[in-house]
Design an enzyme around this catalytic site. Structure first.
Site, short mmCIF file in Angstrom:
data_model
loop_
_atom_site.label_atom_id
_atom_site.label_comp_id
_atom_site.label_asym_id
_atom_site.label_seq_id
_atom_site.Cartn_x
_atom_site.Cartn_y
_atom_site.Cartn_z
N TYR A 220 0.86 -1.18 0.00
CA TYR A 220 0.00 0.00 0.00
C TYR A 220 0.89 1.23 0.00
CZ TYR A 220 -3.47 3.40 1.78
OH TYR A 220 -4.30 4.47 1.95
N ASP B 222 9.42 2.99 -0.75
CA ASP B 222 8.39 3.68 0.02
C ASP B 222 8.66 3.38 1.50
OD1 ASP B 222 4.72 3.60 0.16
OD2 ASP B 222 6.26 4.63 1.34
N LYS C 281 4.70 9.61 8.37
CA LYS C 281 4.55 9.09 9.74
C LYS C 281 5.55 9.70 10.73
CE LYS C 281 2.50 4.86 7.91
NZ LYS C 281 1.12 4.82 8.44
P1 KE4 Z 1 -0.69 8.48 4.49
O1 KE4 Z 1 -1.25 9.17 3.26
O2 KE4 Z 1 -1.73 7.63 5.20
O3 KE4 Z 1 0.06 9.43 5.41
O4 KE4 Z 1 0.46 7.47 3.97
C1 KE4 Z 1 0.14 6.52 3.00
C2 KE4 Z 1 1.13 5.38 3.08
C3 KE4 Z 1 2.12 5.29 2.12
N1 KE4 Z 1 3.04 4.29 2.15
C4 KE4 Z 1 3.01 3.35 3.13
C5 KE4 Z 1 4.05 2.26 3.14
C6 KE4 Z 1 2.02 3.40 4.14
O5 KE4 Z 1 2.00 2.45 5.10
C7 KE4 Z 1 1.06 4.42 4.12
C8 KE4 Z 1 -0.06 4.53 5.15
N2 KE4 Z 1 -0.16 3.45 6.06
C9 KE4 Z 1 -1.48 3.20 6.62
C10 KE4 Z 1 -1.33 2.04 7.62
N3 KE4 Z 1 -1.13 0.81 6.98
C11 KE4 Z 1 -2.07 4.41 7.22
C12 KE4 Z 1 -3.25 4.16 8.12
C13 KE4 Z 1 -4.54 4.59 7.47
O6 KE4 Z 1 -4.71 4.40 6.25
O7 KE4 Z 1 -5.38 5.12 8.24
#
Ligand code: KE4
Length: 434
Positions: free
Chosen positions: A147, A242, A270
């Protein structure tokens, strides 16, 4: 029936359902994968979160990664309050952006130039646009179950909340977009070779979670990252790590430092914001010089480099960069937790496997190893649900999905380990009786 005192959370959720899609602002928070209603959190401190009914939980999500130093860290709180005294946003460059850029370039091996944004999604969307602009090519390779945020190009066989909701291919993503995203199999370098051979000269970038965290925690097998590195060199494609999740989590320089494989670009989020909304992307100078206004690949953001967020992020990075013990301590704490799960679940005859890298871990209810998305999907979800709720009833807050990783904070001490041990023992009993 689950034994939770969550009256206030329930009434807040019922009200939220009238106002917001699914009653939440991000799908994975909705507990859809484990059933039941989400807890509404009122405050957090150190290793604990406190819900709207005043119940305390040991937090093993830590805001999906950012709170590596625990909640409400005094130095980060102080930095935010002090920055807010000077107002909240200028929409003009400020010194703190220079300082955090310098810090990121010092800590992250692949980053020679960096652009600050407001989320991991913004970072990954921008990184692939830059890679396409830099190479003049259209297609990207990602991996099933990984993701990279909710950008259209990534919502094809996506992990995390998309997989949890059973929509790894989201409606609304057009065929025109989807056709330029190719999916390979994580830890299967031959599946990547095949895509390069089938699309000669047309792969702009390979984007990968160097340690997958969005199909549960899945580490790279020996040679996988090195294979991706060599393939991108051979085909003049951009290798993007990523590290939104693994950046500053697995080492000061993230997974690229831990595994010694240096990508062409890195995306971050994060932890970099210390709990405030911050993302970043960076990499080789010659690639980043393509980004407007230096180059012609456009990307912008009203609140990018926001002084309050930069203060939180800079304080976080300074704390991590200045502490030589932190990553070994985090790993030891996590080893204690996974070691207890290993022994208790092992003794109770449950079929399970644990994947752990540093302070990230996942429990899969499957006998055989979990090395890719298909393996993760093949695990027994009903046992995960039992584990999740038994731990929650015992005051331990795990990610509410088998397609997520747990994140440990440095603030877990002996008292918390005792409570964790009790929760794990009771989970083993509950699972044995299934
Ligand atoms: P954000 O747009 O949520 O800040 O980041 C996206 C993203 C990009 N790349 C990786 C490897 C990520 O894990 C994420 C976001 N992770 C999720 C948890 N698996 C965020 C939690 C959520 O979607 O509420």
């Amino acid at each position: 029936m689950r034994k939770l005192n969550n009256t206030r959370s329930k009434s807040l959720f019922n009200h939220a359902l009238e106002l917001m899609p699914g009653g939440v602002n991000s799908p994975v928070r909705a507990f859809r994968s484990v059933g039941g209603d989400p807890l509404f959190i009122a405050r957090a401190d150190g290793p604990y979160m406190y819900d709207a009914d005043g119940n305390a939980y040991i937090d093993l999500i830590n805001s999906w990664g950012p709170m590596i130093l625990g909640h409400n860290h005094p130095k980060i709180r102080k930095a935010v309050i002090e920055a807010a005294e000077d107002s909240l946003s200028f929409g003009a460059p400020g010194e703190k952006e220079v300082l955090i850029a310098e810090k990121i370039i010092k800590m992250v091996p692949s980053v020679e130039k960096v652009r600050m944004v407001n989320s991991g999604t913004e970072a990954t969307m921008s990184a692939i646009r830059v890679a396409r602009g830099y190479t003049g090519r259209k297609k990207i390779i990602k991996f099933e179950g990984c993701y990279h945020g909710h950008g259209d190009s990534f919502l094809i066989s996506a992990g995390s909340g998309a997989a949890t909701m059973g929509v790894p291919d989201s409606p609304g993503v057009t065929p025109g977009t989807a056709q330029d995203t190719l999916n390979a199999i994580y830890n299967d370098i031959d599946s990547v070779v095949a895509l390069f051979e089938a699309n000669p000269g047309d792969i702009a970038a390979v984007i990968v979670e160097p340690v997958a965290g969005n199909m549960g925690c899945i580490p790279p097998i020996e040679g996988f990252l090195e294979g991706l590195r060599q393939l991108c060199i051979d085909h003049d494609s951009v290798l993007i790590f990523d590290e939104v999740m693994t950046g500053f989590r697995l080492a000061r320089g993230g997974a690229q430092e831990l595994y010694g494989v240096i990508p062409d670009m890195t995306t971050l989020g994060k932890i970099i914001g210390g709990g405030m909304p911050v993302g970043a992307y960076g990499g080789k100078k010659e690639i980043m010089e393509k980004v407007a206004p230096a180059g012609s690949v456009y990307q912008a953001g009203t609140l990018s480099g926001n002084p309050v967020s930069m203060s939180a992020g800079l304080t976080m990075l300074n704390l991590l960069d200045g502490d030589m013990e932190i990553y070994s301590t985090l790993e030891q704490i996590t080893n204690n937790i996974t070691g207890k799960i290993e022994s208790e679940f092992g003794e109770s005859g449950i079929e399970f496997t644990i994947n752990q890298v540093g302070s990230m871990f996942s429990v899969f209810f499957r006998k055989d190893p979990v090395k890719n998305f298909a393996d993760a999907v093949d695990s027994r979800k009903e046992l995960f649900t039992e584990y999740f709720w038994t731990m929650l009833e015992n005051g331990i807050y795990l990610p509410p999905s088998p397609f997520e990783s747990a994140f440990v904070s440095i603030t877990i001490g002996d008292k918390e380990m005792e409570r964790l041990s009790t929760g794990i023992e009771l989970s083993a009993k509950a699972l044995k009786n299934r």
